[in-house]
Motif scaffolding. Structure first.
Motif, short mmCIF file in Angstrom:
data_model
loop_
_atom_site.label_atom_id
_atom_site.label_comp_id
_atom_site.label_asym_id
_atom_site.label_seq_id
_atom_site.Cartn_x
_atom_site.Cartn_y
_atom_site.Cartn_z
N SER A 1 -75.18 60.40 -1.84
CA SER A 1 -75.31 59.27 -2.77
C SER A 1 -74.89 57.93 -2.20
N ASN A 2 -73.95 57.91 -1.25
CA ASN A 2 -73.57 56.61 -0.72
C ASN A 2 -74.63 56.03 0.22
N MET A 3 -75.47 56.88 0.80
CA MET A 3 -76.63 56.35 1.51
C MET A 3 -77.73 55.99 0.52
N GLU A 4 -77.86 56.77 -0.54
CA GLU A 4 -78.87 56.49 -1.56
C GLU A 4 -78.54 55.23 -2.35
N PHE A 5 -77.28 54.85 -2.44
CA PHE A 5 -76.80 53.72 -3.23
C PHE A 5 -77.66 52.47 -2.97
N ALA A 6 -78.23 51.93 -4.04
CA ALA A 6 -79.26 50.90 -3.91
C ALA A 6 -78.68 49.50 -3.76
N VAL A 7 -79.48 48.62 -3.20
CA VAL A 7 -79.08 47.21 -3.07
C VAL A 7 -78.74 46.61 -4.43
N SER A 8 -79.40 47.06 -5.47
CA SER A 8 -79.14 46.52 -6.81
C SER A 8 -77.73 46.78 -7.30
N GLY A 9 -76.99 47.72 -6.68
CA GLY A 9 -75.65 48.04 -7.13
C GLY A 9 -74.54 47.44 -6.30
N VAL A 10 -74.85 46.67 -5.26
CA VAL A 10 -73.82 46.18 -4.37
C VAL A 10 -73.15 44.93 -4.92
N LEU A 11 -72.02 44.58 -4.34
CA LEU A 11 -71.37 43.32 -4.66
C LEU A 11 -72.32 42.17 -4.29
N GLY A 12 -72.50 41.24 -5.20
CA GLY A 12 -73.39 40.12 -4.94
C GLY A 12 -74.85 40.51 -4.88
N ALA A 13 -75.23 41.53 -5.67
CA ALA A 13 -76.59 42.06 -5.59
C ALA A 13 -77.65 41.00 -5.86
N ALA A 14 -77.44 40.16 -6.85
CA ALA A 14 -78.48 39.18 -7.20
C ALA A 14 -78.80 38.27 -6.02
N ARG B 1 -84.91 46.18 -3.96
CA ARG B 1 -83.97 46.36 -5.07
C ARG B 1 -83.43 47.78 -5.15
N ASP B 2 -84.32 48.78 -5.05
CA ASP B 2 -83.91 50.17 -5.20
C ASP B 2 -83.79 50.91 -3.88
N PHE B 3 -83.80 50.18 -2.78
CA PHE B 3 -83.72 50.80 -1.46
C PHE B 3 -82.26 50.98 -1.06
N SER B 4 -82.01 51.90 -0.14
CA SER B 4 -80.66 52.15 0.37
C SER B 4 -80.02 50.87 0.89
N ALA C 1 -76.94 50.51 2.44
CA ALA C 1 -76.35 50.64 3.77
C ALA C 1 -77.42 50.56 4.85
N CYS C 2 -78.56 51.20 4.60
CA CYS C 2 -79.66 51.21 5.57
C CYS C 2 -80.24 49.79 5.73
N TYR C 3 -80.49 49.14 4.61
CA TYR C 3 -81.08 47.80 4.67
C TYR C 3 -80.15 46.80 5.37
N PHE C 4 -78.87 46.80 5.00
CA PHE C 4 -77.95 45.82 5.61
C PHE C 4 -77.78 46.09 7.10
N MET C 5 -77.76 47.37 7.50
CA MET C 5 -77.72 47.69 8.93
C MET C 5 -78.93 47.09 9.65
N ALA C 6 -80.11 47.35 9.11
CA ALA C 6 -81.33 46.88 9.77
C ALA C 6 -81.44 45.37 9.77
N ARG C 7 -80.94 44.73 8.72
CA ARG C 7 -80.99 43.28 8.67
C ARG C 7 -80.17 42.68 9.81
N ASP C 8 -79.00 43.27 10.08
CA ASP C 8 -78.20 42.82 11.22
C ASP C 8 -78.95 43.04 12.53
N LEU C 9 -79.56 44.21 12.68
CA LEU C 9 -80.26 44.52 13.92
C LEU C 9 -81.49 43.64 14.10
N ARG C 10 -82.15 43.35 13.02
CA ARG C 10 -83.31 42.45 13.08
C ARG C 10 -82.88 41.07 13.59
N ALA C 11 -81.71 40.61 13.12
CA ALA C 11 -81.23 39.29 13.54
C ALA C 11 -80.84 39.28 15.01
#
Length: 650
Positions: free
Chosen positions: A115-128, A171-174, A176-186
């Motif tokens: 579930s912590n990998m499944e946890f969606a971007v919509s649920g994070v701190l500062g989601a909006a 919005r409903d994507f993982s 942890a996965c998205y934030f990891m890739a965003r760093d790597l993309r940068a």
């Protein structure tokens, strides 16, 4: 997302059905519009066509021809490409052409776990804010739907789709996965393809292929039971039912013939208030109760009805149910949102009185036998049915507190053997990956012994599938969650963290993202997934992109006795060790050889070492940052926490 629990007599209803080759498109579903292919390595592409048919595959100007094999499958390996695109991928066979357009070449990451990998971007701190700024057409997302199967699947049981990142798709994507890739993309400036195949509450054995389990002596008995189930489900269910009922008697102390599922079970049964969670019944003993409650009702059948093929329908249970008809086990499932449907073997139903008993185990938050009246019935194969009574016709009683952690069947959905791998990982096939990120372990905290070996075997098996023996694995360590304590304790969560550390320490192509400081005492799903992503990306940069920073922060390598102190040596502490908010590091323990022998110990910093004072008592082991939610203040100068650990003292 509920805490994990595991068990099943009967096969859950989430099974995949293999697609017929003749009905499949030419290209496997991994290859479709907006996809990302792995750069700088040969590109495997595969699909289906009539047996023996000539197939031409083209990616941009590159073309390869092959033929479908006798089973109607084909595969080619296209030459490696640098990052770039977009390209069009096309396949032609027997005058039919299928195209996948807007294909990029970059780095592809598989993100998986519970579930912590499944946890969606919509649920994070500062989601909006995070969602609002998510516009990058060169990060592409694919989510694999939750399914299981008894056998490895070539096709996905449910459709998959590549989608560029937008506020709507992320919005409903993982998270942890998205934030990891965003760093790597940068940092890497190349397209990123992310595959999220995760499922809350799942144990690691559900993600290990059967070939990996076959090498595990601890899995031998359950593997034999699983193989029996494939050919004779009724026989396997009976065997497992004997195991489960014996376990219950051992925990409850009930004599054979007196258990709650028996038609003539002794003991007091109370009128059922409702089919709401039992925390809402107004019963003081159940207001905060996590454990098992038995439900019981009766139904009268004619001889004709009793002779028919039938299914017991119960509605959903939260979390797990063990269901019996006339004292016969008919099904156990862990899945809190799934209505129970259990096929009844011939002879289970009787003319006249039939007793239905359901033991419901709740492990976290609310629990009970739920659902609407029309979900509870005996349903016959001819389409007729006999409804079960409303709440007024049911009774309940509480099971002993000793009834916990039942055995689980190897065909159970989220904690059985290989079912999730078969339906969610196997269909990805040999698709080219840059690496994998794994965030799981909570479901195994009740039985943590050997988790390091299970994780190592899973990583090896996945590497074999993806054709890359050095495929990088990024392992997110469990965050803090649960009560804080004033004295040393044994902790399954702490042991899983150490098992994760040891698996990574033994693997030159793995990195650990330490997250002990990112947890939440009252929530197993901490909302700070941004920092989890940062730490996963740091591990990726160290393993795969030549980054110079240590992958995990301070890392213990040795504990050695030096008279009145134990010297714990660390590596990976960029710019040295520091103790936050105190002059000295806290969270160290010294222990004897047996559980329960640990004591807190004072410690001091000595460069990149920590000196732990022996004091009085045994000092065979040193532990750090142990417990469900320990308070620890040892970091490196860059702000990364030291990993929790246990080491023998040499």
């Amino acid at each position: 997302m509920k805490m994990p629990y595991r068990s099943a007599f009967a096969l859950p209803i989430l099974l995949a059905a293999p697609a017929a080759a003749q009905d499949a498109p030419l290209l496997h579903p991994m290859f479709q519009d907006h996809g990302v292919l792995q750069r700088e390595r040969a590109i495997p592409v595969w699909g289906d066509a009539p047996a023996g048919e000539r197939v031409e595959v083209a990616l941009g100007e590159r073309k390869i021809r092959t033929r479908a094999d006798k089973d109607g499958h084909w595969r080619v390996d296209l030459p490696a490409l640098p990052a770039g695109g977009p390209y069009t991928l096309s396949v032609t066979a027997r005058g039919k052409t299928q195209r996948a357009q807007d294909i990029l070449v970059g780095d592809v990451w598989l993100c998986s776990g519970q579930s912590n990998m499944e946890f969606a971007v919509s649920g994070v701190l500062g989601a909006a804010g995070e969602i609002g700024k998510a516009n990058d057409s060169e990060i592409r997302l694919m989510t694999v739907e939750k399914k299981t199967s008894l056998n490895p699947e070539r096709q996905f049981p449910a459709p998959v789709q590549w989608q560029p990142v937008t506020p709507e798709t992320v919005r409903d994507f993982s998270a942890a996965c998205y934030f990891m890739a965003r760093d790597l993309r940068a940092s890497q400036k190349v397209p990123m393809g992310l595959i999220d195949a995760s499922w809350g509450g799942t144990a690691i054995d559900a993600w290990r292929p059967e070939a990996a389990l076959a090498k595990d002596p601890a899995a031998r008995e359950n593997l034999a039971l699983l193989r029996t189930y494939r050919s004779d489900p009724a026989a396997a269910s009976r065997l497992f039912g004997e195991r489960w009922t014996a376990w219950y008697r051992g925990k409850s102390g009930d004599a054979a013939g007196t258990e709650p599922w028996q038609p003539a079970a002794p003991g007091e049964w109370h009128p059922l208030p409702s089919f709401d969670p039992w925390e809402r019944w107004g019963v003081a003993a159940l207001a905060q109760y996590n454990g098992m409650v038995w439900y019981r009702t009766e139904v009268t059948l004619t001889p004709e009805q009793a002779a028919k093929n039938a299914t017991l329908a119960l509605g959903p249970a939260d979390d797990m149910d063990a269901s019996f008809v006339n004292g016969v086990p008919v099904g156990v499932t862990y899945a809190w949102g799934v209505p129970r449907l259990y096929a009844l073997a011939p002879g289970t139903l009787k003319p006249g009185r039939n007793v239905i008993a359901v033991g419901v185990l709740d492990t976290w938050a609310e629990g009970g036998l739920l659902g609407s009246a029309d979900q509870r019935a005996i349903r016959f194969a001819d389409g007729s049915s006999v409804p079960l009574a409303g709440a007024e016709g049911w009774r309940w009683r509480q099971a002993p507190a000793s009834v916990e952690d039942p055995p689980h069947a190897p065909w159970e959905a989220i904690a059985g053997y290989s079912g999730i791998y078969n339906a969610m990982i196997a269909p990805i096939g040999p698709y080219g990956l840059r690496g994998a990120a794994w965030y799981q372990g909570e479901a195994d905290a009740g039985s943590p012994d050997g988790y390091a070996g299970r994780l190592a075997s899973m990583m090896a098996a996945w590497r074999s599938q993806f054709g890359k023996s050095d495929l990088p694995f990024l392992v997110a360590q469990l965050s803090g969650w649960g009560p804080r304590v004033p004295k040393p304790v044994e902790s399954g969560f702490a042991q899983i963290r150490d098992e994760q550390r040891r698996a990574v320490a033994s693997d030159a192509h793995a990195a650990l993202a330490v997250t002990i400081d990112l947890g939440d005492v009252v929530d197993i799903h901490p909302a700070n997934k941004l920092d989890v992503g940062h730490r996963l990306a740091r591990g990726a940069e160290s393993l795969t992109y030549g980054g110079k920073a240590s992958p995990s922060g301070p890392w213990p390598v040795e504990a050695r006795g030096e008279g009145k102190v134990i010297r714990v040596r660390f590596t990976g502490a960029d710019t040295g060790l520091v103790a936050y908010s105190a002059a000295l590091p806290i969270g160290f323990e010294l222990c004897g050889t047996v559980p329960g022998s640990c004591r807190f110990a004072s410690a001091t910093l000595d460069g990149t070492d920590v000196l732990v004072a022996v004091g009085s008592g045994p000092a065979d082991r040193v532990r750090f940052c142990w417990g469900d939610s320990p308070i620890c203040n040892l970091y490196d100068g860059g702000g990364l926490p030291a990993t929790p650990f246990e080491l023998p003292v040499r």
